[in-house]
Each structure stands twice: as C-alpha cells, then as structure tokens.
Design a protein around this motif. Structure first.
Motif, mmCIF file in Angstrom:
data_model
loop_
_atom_site.group_PDB
_atom_site.id
_atom_site.type_symbol
_atom_site.label_atom_id
_atom_site.label_comp_id
_atom_site.label_asym_id
_atom_site.label_seq_id
_atom_site.Cartn_x
_atom_site.Cartn_y
_atom_site.Cartn_z
ATOM 1 N N GLY A 182 69.779 11.679 -0.871
ATOM 2 C CA GLY A 182 69.478 12.011 -2.259
ATOM 3 C C GLY A 182 68.495 13.168 -2.310
ATOM 4 O O GLY A 182 67.488 13.156 -1.601
ATOM 5 N N PHE A 206 73.443 14.337 -2.330
ATOM 6 C CA PHE A 206 73.570 14.020 -3.750
ATOM 7 C C PHE A 206 72.409 14.631 -4.499
ATOM 8 O O PHE A 206 71.256 14.372 -4.166
ATOM 9 C CB PHE A 206 73.549 12.504 -3.984
ATOM 10 C CG PHE A 206 74.830 11.819 -3.690
ATOM 11 C CD1 PHE A 206 75.712 11.477 -4.708
ATOM 12 C CD2 PHE A 206 75.190 11.521 -2.385
ATOM 13 C CE1 PHE A 206 76.907 10.850 -4.435
ATOM 14 C CE2 PHE A 206 76.380 10.899 -2.099
ATOM 15 C CZ PHE A 206 77.252 10.558 -3.124
ATOM 16 N N GLY A 266 77.269 15.516 -4.328
ATOM 17 C CA GLY A 266 77.518 14.448 -5.273
ATOM 18 C C GLY A 266 76.425 14.561 -6.330
ATOM 19 O O GLY A 266 75.466 15.314 -6.151
ATOM 20 N N THR A 267 76.547 13.847 -7.427
ATOM 21 C CA THR A 267 75.509 13.918 -8.460
ATOM 22 C C THR A 267 75.152 12.521 -8.943
ATOM 23 O O THR A 267 75.975 11.606 -8.919
ATOM 24 C CB THR A 267 75.947 14.765 -9.668
ATOM 25 O OG1 THR A 267 77.128 14.201 -10.232
ATOM 26 C CG2 THR A 267 76.207 16.205 -9.266
ATOM 27 N N ASP A 268 73.925 12.387 -9.382
ATOM 28 C CA ASP A 268 73.424 11.115 -9.889
ATOM 29 C C ASP A 268 72.381 11.406 -10.970
ATOM 30 O O ASP A 268 71.329 11.972 -10.682
ATOM 31 C CB ASP A 268 72.812 10.309 -8.748
ATOM 32 C CG ASP A 268 72.545 8.854 -9.087
ATOM 33 O OD1 ASP A 268 72.916 8.411 -10.192
ATOM 34 O OD2 ASP A 268 71.959 8.159 -8.235
ATOM 35 N N THR A 317 74.274 9.165 3.296
ATOM 36 C CA THR A 317 73.893 9.717 1.996
ATOM 37 C C THR A 317 72.448 10.192 2.010
ATOM 38 O O THR A 317 71.554 9.509 2.500
ATOM 39 C CB THR A 317 74.047 8.678 0.870
ATOM 40 O OG1 THR A 317 73.283 7.520 1.202
ATOM 41 C CG2 THR A 317 75.502 8.295 0.663
ATOM 42 N N ARG A 358 76.391 13.056 3.185
ATOM 43 C CA ARG A 358 76.726 13.707 1.918
ATOM 44 C C ARG A 358 75.467 13.886 1.081
ATOM 45 O O ARG A 358 74.738 12.929 0.811
ATOM 46 C CB ARG A 358 77.726 12.842 1.144
ATOM 47 C CG ARG A 358 78.070 13.412 -0.230
ATOM 48 C CD ARG A 358 79.492 13.849 -0.311
ATOM 49 N NE ARG A 358 79.796 14.568 -1.541
ATOM 50 C CZ ARG A 358 80.423 14.049 -2.571
ATOM 51 N NH1 ARG A 358 80.851 12.803 -2.535
ATOM 52 N NH2 ARG A 358 80.658 14.773 -3.643
ATOM 53 N N TYR A 382 70.613 5.608 -1.188
ATOM 54 C CA TYR A 382 70.525 6.700 -0.221
ATOM 55 C C TYR A 382 69.862 6.248 1.072
ATOM 56 O O TYR A 382 68.928 5.462 1.064
ATOM 57 C CB TYR A 382 69.738 7.874 -0.821
ATOM 58 C CG TYR A 382 70.289 8.267 -2.159
ATOM 59 C CD1 TYR A 382 71.511 8.920 -2.244
ATOM 60 C CD2 TYR A 382 69.639 7.917 -3.344
ATOM 61 C CE1 TYR A 382 72.068 9.228 -3.481
ATOM 62 C CE2 TYR A 382 70.186 8.232 -4.573
ATOM 63 C CZ TYR A 382 71.407 8.882 -4.633
ATOM 64 O OH TYR A 382 71.954 9.171 -5.852
#
Length: 129
Positions: A12, A40, A71-73, A10, A38, A91
């Motif tokens: 971020g 985010f 992805g979203t946060d 991950t 991925r 992350y």
C-alpha cells in the motif's frame, strides 16, 4: 513485531496527492516491483469521488514505469490516520512519507506520527525531505 510474509504480494502506497507523498509513492512503487508485489495507491478522503480524483492525479504524475499497474483503494468515513490503520491488514507493507514527523506538526499529531504508533502491519516510513 510484524511477521515477514513468505511472499510479498501487496504494498500500500499512502498518498494525499502532496509532493512529499508522491516521493514516497515513487520509492514504494520501486520497492513493490522489486519484491514482485502489486502496488496499491491508498488515500483517505471525505468522499469516494474526492479520493478517486486524488488517486487519478497521483497516478498521472507519479513518474513510474507502469502507472496502469497500480491498484487503488479509497478510504472514507474516518480521519486519515485511523483509516490507514484500519485498512493496513490488506497490505503486506504500507509505505508512507514522514511529513509532519518533526517540528510543530508532530506536536499537533501528524498522520505519519499516528500511523507509526498504531499500525498493525509492516510499515516503511520514507524520508521525503
């Protein structure tokens, strides 16, 4: 010193929707894809709806190969720097732009400056000038 993960999963990509943060998002996205991780999109906002709107705009204007892969946060409830530091554990790497790291903004305490001093994960500070 932070541990290097055995496998990057991950990344971020911190953004406030500004042009400079979009440059950091693009660079971070490319790095995430190269690492097989991925990406985010991460933003701090007053409300979930405000944050979702910002991320939708960024996703549409980021000029990346596959914007649907994000992805979203959305982080709410505390100031942006604190929110990013609190969420950093999610992350393997957090990518932020360097806006406010020099000049008068640094003296006022920019988000980037606070995050670089307080984050508890791997950090990539992108020169967005």
């Amino acid at each position: 010193m932070h541990k290097v993960p055995k496998r990057w999963t991950t990344v971020g990509l911190a953004t406030d929707g500004s042009p400079s943060s979009l440059r950091a998002v693009r660079r971070g996205y490319d790095l995430a894809i190269t690492l097989g991780a991925r990406p985010f999109l991460v933003t701090a906002a007053k409300t979930e709806a405000d944050g979702a709107a910002t991320l939708l705009t960024v996703q549409g204007t980021a000029d990346v190969e596959d914007p649907e892969y994000f992805g979203t946060d959305v982080l709410t409830g505390v100031p942006a720097a604190e929110a990013l530091c609190n969420a950093a554990w999610k992350y393997d790497l957090l990518v932020i732009g360097n806006r406010g790291m020099s000049g008068p903004a640094r003296l006022l305490g920019s988000v980037a400056n606070k995050v670089t001093h307080d984050i508890d994960t791997n950090l990539l500070l992108v020169d967005t000038a």
